[in-house]
Design a protein around this motif. Structure first.
Motif, mmCIF file in Angstrom:
data_model
loop_
_atom_site.group_PDB
_atom_site.id
_atom_site.type_symbol
_atom_site.label_atom_id
_atom_site.label_comp_id
_atom_site.label_asym_id
_atom_site.label_seq_id
_atom_site.Cartn_x
_atom_site.Cartn_y
_atom_site.Cartn_z
ATOM 1 N N VAL A 192 29.631 -8.358 -22.813
ATOM 2 C CA VAL A 192 28.540 -7.721 -22.070
ATOM 3 C C VAL A 192 28.990 -7.570 -20.618
ATOM 4 O O VAL A 192 29.446 -8.543 -20.009
ATOM 5 C CB VAL A 192 27.255 -8.567 -22.138
ATOM 6 N N PRO A 193 28.904 -6.387 -20.036
ATOM 7 C CA PRO A 193 29.425 -6.180 -18.684
ATOM 8 C C PRO A 193 28.616 -6.897 -17.598
ATOM 9 O O PRO A 193 27.450 -7.246 -17.799
ATOM 10 C CB PRO A 193 29.351 -4.662 -18.498
ATOM 11 N N TYR A 194 29.276 -7.095 -16.467
ATOM 12 C CA TYR A 194 28.677 -7.815 -15.347
ATOM 13 C C TYR A 194 27.318 -7.263 -14.940
ATOM 14 O O TYR A 194 26.393 -7.998 -14.599
ATOM 15 C CB TYR A 194 29.602 -7.723 -14.125
ATOM 16 N N GLY A 195 27.196 -5.938 -14.920
ATOM 17 C CA GLY A 195 25.984 -5.310 -14.391
ATOM 18 C C GLY A 195 24.718 -5.778 -15.078
ATOM 19 O O GLY A 195 23.678 -5.953 -14.430
ATOM 20 N N LEU A 196 24.776 -5.987 -16.383
ATOM 21 C CA LEU A 196 23.595 -6.451 -17.105
ATOM 22 C C LEU A 196 23.207 -7.862 -16.680
ATOM 23 O O LEU A 196 22.026 -8.154 -16.438
ATOM 24 C CB LEU A 196 23.842 -6.406 -18.613
ATOM 25 N N TYR A 197 24.187 -8.761 -16.589
ATOM 26 C CA TYR A 197 23.886 -10.136 -16.193
ATOM 27 C C TYR A 197 23.220 -10.197 -14.824
ATOM 28 O O TYR A 197 22.294 -10.975 -14.600
ATOM 29 C CB TYR A 197 25.173 -10.978 -16.183
ATOM 30 N N ARG A 198 23.688 -9.391 -13.899
ATOM 31 C CA ARG A 198 23.149 -9.422 -12.539
ATOM 32 C C ARG A 198 21.701 -8.960 -12.460
ATOM 33 O O ARG A 198 21.005 -9.286 -11.505
ATOM 34 C CB ARG A 198 24.000 -8.550 -11.610
ATOM 35 N N SER A 199 21.270 -8.210 -13.446
ATOM 36 C CA SER A 199 19.951 -7.590 -13.365
ATOM 37 C C SER A 199 18.861 -8.349 -14.115
ATOM 38 O O SER A 199 17.705 -7.918 -14.127
ATOM 39 C CB SER A 199 20.028 -6.152 -13.895
ATOM 40 N N ILE A 200 19.199 -9.476 -14.749
ATOM 41 C CA ILE A 200 18.214 -10.194 -15.545
ATOM 42 C C ILE A 200 18.136 -11.665 -15.129
ATOM 43 O O ILE A 200 19.076 -12.212 -14.561
ATOM 44 C CB ILE A 200 18.543 -10.096 -17.054
ATOM 45 N N PRO A 201 17.011 -12.325 -15.390
ATOM 46 C CA PRO A 201 16.833 -13.737 -15.023
ATOM 47 C C PRO A 201 17.828 -14.635 -15.753
ATOM 48 O O PRO A 201 18.339 -14.295 -16.823
ATOM 49 C CB PRO A 201 15.396 -14.042 -15.444
ATOM 50 N N ASN A 202 18.030 -15.815 -15.186
ATOM 51 C CA ASN A 202 19.006 -16.758 -15.720
ATOM 52 C C ASN A 202 18.729 -17.149 -17.166
ATOM 53 O O ASN A 202 19.655 -17.289 -17.968
ATOM 54 C CB ASN A 202 19.034 -18.020 -14.848
ATOM 55 N N VAL A 203 17.454 -17.366 -17.489
ATOM 56 C CA VAL A 203 17.119 -17.819 -18.842
ATOM 57 C C VAL A 203 17.564 -16.791 -19.878
ATOM 58 O O VAL A 203 18.202 -17.128 -20.888
ATOM 59 C CB VAL A 203 15.600 -18.070 -18.959
ATOM 60 N N LEU A 204 17.253 -15.539 -19.633
ATOM 61 C CA LEU A 204 17.650 -14.479 -20.552
ATOM 62 C C LEU A 204 19.159 -14.283 -20.540
ATOM 63 O O LEU A 204 19.788 -14.099 -21.589
ATOM 64 C CB LEU A 204 16.950 -13.175 -20.170
ATOM 65 N N ALA A 205 19.754 -14.349 -19.339
ATOM 66 C CA ALA A 205 21.207 -14.183 -19.215
ATOM 67 C C ALA A 205 21.950 -15.269 -19.981
ATOM 68 O O ALA A 205 22.977 -15.000 -20.622
ATOM 69 C CB ALA A 205 21.612 -14.203 -17.746
#
Length: 235
Positions: A192-205
């Motif tokens: 999963v690319p970086y951009g998705l992780y940066r845009s969602i809360p820690n729990v979901l990430a």
């Protein structure tokens, strides 16, 4: 180098860490730091240069582990953030920040034991020239990362402010051969690319990251990874 003016803006420097390494971006920050430390430790009394050090995420960490560190960046605003971070961490005596051009490093040959460049080569307009210059000032080791051509990042790369240079494994192998570097290890990660992780809360990430790791350990993981961490030695 791509994005020079964008990176040098004061407002970009002030918001850089918060935008990229808050929420799910904390997972990226921890993984990148682990990749660097696994490659370059032990650090006691080693001389380390970080190219494109930005706000000092890695330089401060490396200095705290006993190395003498120089962080070089083209952005005065980013460097100021780094100096403040170093003072807060109590490592200013082991860490120097310099403004400079990665294509013309202001150091003599073999001046450093280790040279690192994270989040840099995706902006390089002439990666061979930059890597050759890093090779010139390193007596032992060069560590860097690349974004991979055949990955999810390629799907949205066109939408980024200045785009990214994406690399195949064979392209990096050619670069290493041309600059007289020997590959010691390469680690691939983040389906999963970086951009998705940066845009969602820690729990979901964190939940997505668990699935990401499972896929990454499978036989297809190396082919789908969006990031590679390269550990090389000077011949």
């Amino acid at each position: 180098m791509k994005g020079q003016e964008w990176y040098q803006a004061d407002d970009v420097a002030e918001e850089y860490d918060d935008k990229r390494f808050s929420q799910g971006g904390q997972l990226i920050d921890r993984r990148e730091k682990r990749a660097v430390l696994e490659a370059i430790e032990p650090l006691e009394d080693r001389r380390v240069l970080e190219i494109a050090c930005g706000t000092g995420r890695f330089t401060t960490m490396i200095a705290d582990r006993g190395a003498d560190v120089v962080g070089l960046d083209i952005s005065a605003a980013m460097l100021q953030q780094g100096r403040e971070k170093a003072r807060a961490a109590g490592v200013s005596d082991r860490l120097e920040f310099l403004r400079g051009d990665a294509g013309r490093l202001p150091f003599p040959d073999d001046h450093f034991d280790t040279v690192i460049a994270m989040r840099f080569f995706h902006l390089a307009d002439d990666p061979e020239a930059f890597l050759s210059e890093m090779r010139r000032v390193s007596s032992d080791q060069i560590v860097f990362d690349t974004f991979n051509r055949y990955s999810a990042r390629s799907v949205y790369n066109w939408a980024l402010p200045m785009g990214s240079r994406l690399y195949s494994k064979s392209e990096v192998s050619v670069l290493l051969a041309k600059t007289d570097l020997t590959l010691v290890d390469v680690e691939d990660d983040f389906i999963v690319p970086y951009g998705l992780y940066r845009s969602i809360p820690n729990v979901l990430a964190s939940s997505i990251r668990s699935v990401d790791r499972v896929i990454g350990r499978s036989t297809v993981g190396d082919h789908l990874a969006s990031v590679s961490y390269w550990d090389t030695r000077v011949r």
